[in-house]
Scaffold this motif. Structure first.
Motif, short mmCIF file in Angstrom:
data_model
loop_
_atom_site.label_atom_id
_atom_site.label_comp_id
_atom_site.label_asym_id
_atom_site.label_seq_id
_atom_site.Cartn_x
_atom_site.Cartn_y
_atom_site.Cartn_z
N MET A 1 -15.93 -2.79 14.82
CA MET A 1 -16.72 -3.90 14.30
C MET A 1 -16.00 -5.22 14.57
SD MET A 1 -18.11 -4.50 10.43
CE MET A 1 -19.05 -5.96 10.01
N THR A 2 -16.73 -6.21 15.06
CA THR A 2 -16.14 -7.50 15.40
C THR A 2 -15.70 -8.25 14.15
OG1 THR A 2 -17.50 -7.68 17.38
CG2 THR A 2 -16.52 -9.70 16.55
N LYS A 3 -14.48 -8.79 14.22
CA LYS A 3 -13.97 -9.63 13.14
C LYS A 3 -14.06 -11.08 13.61
CE LYS A 3 -10.60 -6.21 11.50
NZ LYS A 3 -9.13 -5.93 11.33
N ASP A 4 -14.85 -11.87 12.92
CA ASP A 4 -15.00 -13.28 13.28
C ASP A 4 -14.02 -14.14 12.50
OD1 ASP A 4 -16.95 -12.91 15.16
OD2 ASP A 4 -18.62 -13.45 13.86
N ILE A 5 -13.18 -14.87 13.24
CA ILE A 5 -12.36 -15.91 12.63
C ILE A 5 -13.10 -17.22 12.88
CG2 ILE A 5 -10.16 -17.14 12.63
CD1 ILE A 5 -8.80 -14.61 13.56
N VAL A 6 -13.60 -17.83 11.83
CA VAL A 6 -14.39 -19.05 11.94
C VAL A 6 -13.50 -20.25 11.63
CG1 VAL A 6 -16.36 -20.35 11.03
CG2 VAL A 6 -16.53 -17.86 11.38
N ILE A 7 -13.51 -21.23 12.51
CA ILE A 7 -12.75 -22.46 12.33
C ILE A 7 -13.73 -23.60 12.15
CG2 ILE A 7 -11.05 -24.05 13.32
CD1 ILE A 7 -10.10 -21.72 15.08
N LEU A 8 -13.61 -24.32 11.05
CA LEU A 8 -14.44 -25.49 10.79
C LEU A 8 -13.66 -26.73 11.18
CD1 LEU A 8 -15.90 -24.65 7.24
CD2 LEU A 8 -16.90 -24.14 9.47
N GLY A 9 -14.15 -27.44 12.20
CA GLY A 9 -13.48 -28.66 12.64
C GLY A 9 -12.76 -28.48 13.96
N ALA A 10 -12.96 -29.41 14.88
CA ALA A 10 -12.33 -29.34 16.20
C ALA A 10 -11.51 -30.58 16.47
CB ALA A 10 -13.39 -29.16 17.28
N GLY A 11 -10.69 -30.94 15.49
CA GLY A 11 -9.78 -32.07 15.64
C GLY A 11 -8.41 -31.60 16.08
N VAL A 12 -7.40 -32.36 15.72
CA VAL A 12 -6.03 -32.07 16.14
C VAL A 12 -5.59 -30.67 15.71
CG1 VAL A 12 -3.63 -32.70 15.70
CG2 VAL A 12 -5.29 -34.47 16.26
N ALA A 13 -5.95 -30.25 14.50
CA ALA A 13 -5.55 -28.93 14.02
C ALA A 13 -6.52 -27.84 14.46
CB ALA A 13 -5.44 -28.94 12.49
N GLY A 14 -7.82 -28.07 14.26
CA GLY A 14 -8.81 -27.03 14.52
C GLY A 14 -8.90 -26.63 15.97
N LEU A 15 -8.89 -27.59 16.89
CA LEU A 15 -9.00 -27.27 18.31
C LEU A 15 -7.77 -26.52 18.80
CD1 LEU A 15 -10.80 -27.59 20.82
CD2 LEU A 15 -9.50 -29.65 21.37
N ALA A 16 -6.59 -26.96 18.38
CA ALA A 16 -5.36 -26.28 18.79
C ALA A 16 -5.33 -24.85 18.28
CB ALA A 16 -4.14 -27.06 18.29
N LEU A 17 -5.76 -24.64 17.04
CA LEU A 17 -5.81 -23.29 16.48
C LEU A 17 -6.79 -22.42 17.25
CD1 LEU A 17 -5.59 -24.13 12.70
CD2 LEU A 17 -4.19 -22.40 13.83
N ALA A 18 -7.93 -22.96 17.61
CA ALA A 18 -8.92 -22.19 18.37
C ALA A 18 -8.34 -21.73 19.70
CB ALA A 18 -10.18 -23.03 18.59
N HIS A 19 -7.66 -22.64 20.40
CA HIS A 19 -7.04 -22.26 21.67
C HIS A 19 -5.99 -21.17 21.48
CE1 HIS A 19 -8.78 -24.75 24.79
NE2 HIS A 19 -8.69 -25.83 24.03
N TYR A 20 -5.18 -21.32 20.46
CA TYR A 20 -4.14 -20.32 20.23
C TYR A 20 -4.76 -18.96 19.93
CZ TYR A 20 -0.09 -17.92 18.36
OH TYR A 20 0.91 -17.01 18.16
N LEU A 21 -5.74 -18.94 19.05
CA LEU A 21 -6.33 -17.66 18.65
C LEU A 21 -7.06 -16.98 19.80
CD1 LEU A 21 -7.62 -18.63 15.09
CD2 LEU A 21 -5.74 -17.08 15.64
N VAL A 22 -7.70 -17.75 20.66
CA VAL A 22 -8.39 -17.16 21.81
C VAL A 22 -7.39 -16.67 22.85
CG1 VAL A 22 -9.94 -17.60 23.76
CG2 VAL A 22 -10.50 -18.49 21.50
N SER A 23 -6.42 -17.51 23.19
CA SER A 23 -5.51 -17.19 24.29
C SER A 23 -4.39 -16.24 23.90
CB SER A 23 -4.89 -18.47 24.85
OG SER A 23 -4.10 -19.12 23.87
N ARG A 24 -3.99 -16.24 22.64
CA ARG A 24 -2.88 -15.41 22.20
C ARG A 24 -3.36 -14.23 21.33
NH1 ARG A 24 -1.22 -19.33 24.97
NH2 ARG A 24 0.76 -20.45 24.58
N THR A 25 -3.98 -14.55 20.20
CA THR A 25 -4.31 -13.52 19.22
C THR A 25 -5.48 -12.64 19.66
OG1 THR A 25 -3.60 -15.09 17.52
CG2 THR A 25 -4.75 -13.12 16.77
N ALA A 26 -6.60 -13.24 20.04
CA ALA A 26 -7.77 -12.46 20.43
C ALA A 26 -7.50 -11.65 21.69
CB ALA A 26 -8.97 -13.37 20.64
N ALA A 27 -6.68 -12.19 22.57
CA ALA A 27 -6.36 -11.46 23.81
C ALA A 27 -5.67 -10.13 23.52
CB ALA A 27 -5.47 -12.33 24.70
N GLN A 28 -5.00 -10.03 22.36
CA GLN A 28 -4.33 -8.79 21.96
C GLN A 28 -5.15 -7.96 20.97
OE1 GLN A 28 -1.46 -8.07 23.51
NE2 GLN A 28 -1.67 -10.04 24.59
#
Length: 402
Positions: A1-28
């Motif tokens: 079952m897919t686990k959705d990590i939802v990020i509200l906001g794409a500013g300095v913190a939100g966008l960087a977290l999204a990139h990290y989670l996609v490229s590092r965490t989700a990739a694993q």
């Protein structure tokens, strides 16, 4: 079952977290999906707004340096199917159901119910009155506000800036360097305190900011409260009434200017959250591990949280800490998250640019030399690396953590 990590906001913190989670965490973790929710289709580099709201001829900063499409930044990842972008604003959080209602942008009131396994709130702040010091409701609203302010500044011969916090000082410094120093325009700044900047900043740093503004030809009026601003009869100018306190005595003064620009009125974007999750000033409560009290699957980072002052440097530090917690958080079913040790980080870390060549700031009890802040920040205000930031190649202070 897919686990959705939802990020509200794409500013300095939100966008960087999204990139990290996609490229590092989700990739694993193939069962993971990152859902980024933002009312803006473009990432907005508001940190440089104090400079680029001046006419382009004064600085040469083009729109592609501060407005960058968000969704296409994630198309380069081989696991791009583990990312979803939702253009919309958080309307109502339902922590008991693990869902959030999102008002979709440009959809005539259409709403979407978004479920989450984990929620990260990084919604930041906006300014009242549609001022583009931070992101506004939509990307088009940002474009319109910036263009309008550029035209107004270009046409004005006299400008009053209301508010002498960091934004007000930096913006007035840009106006001073471009216009007041050479006598092209009359620039005035109003401060509610005798000195500019926040009271948590040392007086010697605040006094330096005032001195540097005055060197640029800016008129500084301290201990002043804005009372009213109304068009002057028979012309385009405004009559600006202020109350000035001097030695315990308050007097009313009237200024005349073509343009009044407010730099105060920052509001935390937390109205979607239940009142039980909010502090008295409207910010979201945070535990030492950056989680919302009583909600172990909700994290809060940046300005929207009450753990530290609302500054980009703290949003950056919190985001980088949280990035490195997700491996243990997911493997332990949410039980293991290291605390964010803000002790040393809580020492004042502050720097303001004043025009294109001067600055002042504070690190702990140490006053930072002007040249250092100018070199690190003032030369470009980050516009030399916004493309890399938006693409997830770096954060404010360096590359993404491994």
């Amino acid at each position: 079952m897919t686990k959705d990590i939802v990020i509200l906001g794409a500013g300095v913190a939100g966008l960087a977290l999204a990139h990290y989670l996609v490229s590092r965490t989700a990739a694993q973790n193939p069962d993971l999906r990152v859902v980024l929710v933002s009312p803006n289709t473009h990432f907005y580099w508001g940190l440089a707004s104090v400079r680029f709201v001046l006419p382009v001829k004064e600085h040469g900063i083009t729109e592609d340096k501060y407005l960058i499409p968000i969704e296409e930044q994630f198309s380069r990842y081989p696991n791009k199917e583990q990312f979803k972008f939702v253009a919309g604003a958080a309307k109502q959080l339902h922590p008991d159901k693990n869902t959030i209602t999102v008002a979709l942008s440009d959809k005539n009131g259409e709403e979407l119910e978004v479920g989450y396994h984990t929620l990260i709130i990084a919604t930041g702040t906006t300014y009242r009155g549609g001022m583009p010091w931070k992101a506004l409701g939509t990307t088009e609203e940002i474009r319109t506000a910036v263009t309008q302010l550029q035209k107004q500044i270009d046409a004005a011969q006299s400008i009053v800036v209301a508010g002498a916090g960091a934004t007000g000082v930096e913006f007035t410094g840009e106006l001073g360097a471009a216009y007041a120093k050479s006598g092209k325009k009359k620039i005035t700044i109003l401060s509610t305190d005798a000195l500019p900047l926040e009271s948590r900043i040392q007086d010697r740093v605040r006094a330096t900011a005032k001195k540097e503004l005055e060197k640029l030809g800016v008129k500084y009026i301290g201990s002043a409260k804005l009372v009213s601003a109304n068009p002057k009869s028979g012309g385009q100018e405004q009559e600006i009434k202020i109350e000035v306190n001097s030695n315990g005595k308050t007097t009313t003064q009237t200024l005349t200017a073509d343009l009044l620009i407010p730099t105060y009125g920052a509001e935390f974007n937390t109205s979607f959250a239940p009142s039980s999750m909010l502090s008295s000033d409207g910010r979201l409560l945070q535990n030492p591990d950056l989680r919302a009290p009583d909600h172990p699957n909700i994290f809060v980072v940046g300005d929207a949280g009450n753990l530290q002052p609302p500054q980009a440097i703290y949003a950056e530090q919190q985001a980088r800490h949280l990035m490195q917690q997700f491996a243990s958080y997911l493997s332990s079913d949410g039980k293991t998250v290291a605390p964010y040790h803000s002790g040393e980080k809580d020492k004042v870390q502050f720097g303001v640019t004043i025009g294109t060549s001067r600055a002042t700031g504070q690190m702990g009890s140490f006053q930072i030399p002007s040249l250092l802040i100018w070199w690190l920040k003032g030369r470009y205000l980050g516009t030399n690396y916004t493309g890399d930031f938006a693409a997830g190649k770096r954060t404010l202070n360096g590359p993404l953590p491994k």
